[in-house]
Motif scaffolding. Sequence first.
Motif: not given
Ligand SMILES: *Cc1c(COP(=O)(O)O)cnc(C)c1O
Length: 356
Positions: A67-69, A72, A92, A135, A137, A165, A168, A186, A189
């Motif tokens: 996942s994106a988290l 991080m 985020f 981040t 976006n 990040d 999205s 991730s 999106k």
């Molecule tokens: C959705 C989102 C995340 C988290 O993504 P996961 O796949 O749930 O970890 C992180 N950063 C941004 C900008 C997001 O839109």
Amino acid sequence: MKRIFFTVGPSQIYPTVTKHLNLAIKQDVLSLNHRGQEFKGLFKEVTKNLKKLLNIPENYQVFFVSSALECMERVISSCCQKASFHIITGAFGRAWAGYAKELGKSTYTFAINPTQQTDLDKINIPEETEIICITQNDTSTGYWIPPEEITKLKQKYPYKLIAMDAVSSIPYVKLDYSFLDVVFFSVQKGMGLPPGLAVMIVSPQALQKTEILIKKRLITGSYHSLKRLSEKAVQLQTPETPNVLNIFLLNCVVKDMLKQKITKIRQDTDKKAQALYNFFNNHQKFKPFIPNTQNQSPTTAVFDIKGKSETIRNKLTKAGFLIGAGYGDNKQNHIRIANFPSHSITDLKRMLKYIP
Ligand SMILES: *Cc1c(COP(=O)(O)O)cnc(C)c1O
């Protein structure tokens, strides 16, 4: 009734995903050994295709995590010994700074009020900062940082790593990776895939930094440290048993996007964004939440609809269109509408007809 998801993630799946899912079953992808030749072939191909689609330099590595988290946390634990800097434009970015703090780092933050004009030139980054986390976006506010501003920041601080990040905004956002050290997203999106997979793009400089920390005998993570991910990627593998099905689907969708051409995807996104913002700019009562046009996200637009979020969302749901509520405290005041490659302009225009 067929539903269309304009939610900001998970979102509408890319139109070809059903076909590719059937192919995955037919080709036994669901039982594939993740140490075998077939998987290695897939790993090699998806990396090559992603590099081509997103214009990633040859000497950057591509890793698959969950996942994106997670990205991080990995970035901080593998590339930062003492101090990180965070540009915060929403929830985020704030979460990322929070993780760095929980990992024991000195965290400096620069919080941008999304409704005010801010100049990134004004940011002063303390000497001891090793990594700047951005981040690009923030999906919670729909605040977009133009990539050129991030390039300028790297030029001002060439010896600090930049981690981005771009969850999205990919594949729409056009990035110059030579100014970026870690970029992650991730897949649920902009890529229009089911959740449970994230891609981390890593520069040689970021890997050098982790080597320095390792030489100092510092802990840089365990099974998903950048070092471990990198060693496995060289062998066309992942440390753990990965989400093979989603990696397969990602490869299929990336190939479809390559056929479509990224320039066409970007043009279409611009056209849809224009239709969307025009609608709300001309609306009697509702307005874009971000007033400054250059910071209005083309991919995850947020609108201030004065406490009517639930009413409007219910009305749209009945018509088969799902859109996002506001984030956190703005749940009732905002709606969030995704503009990803999976969304057609026809559906967007049909959806807008139901907004009072
Ligand atoms: C959705 C989102 C995340 C988290 O993504 P996961 O796949 O749930 O970890 C992180 N950063 C941004 C900008 C997001 O839109």
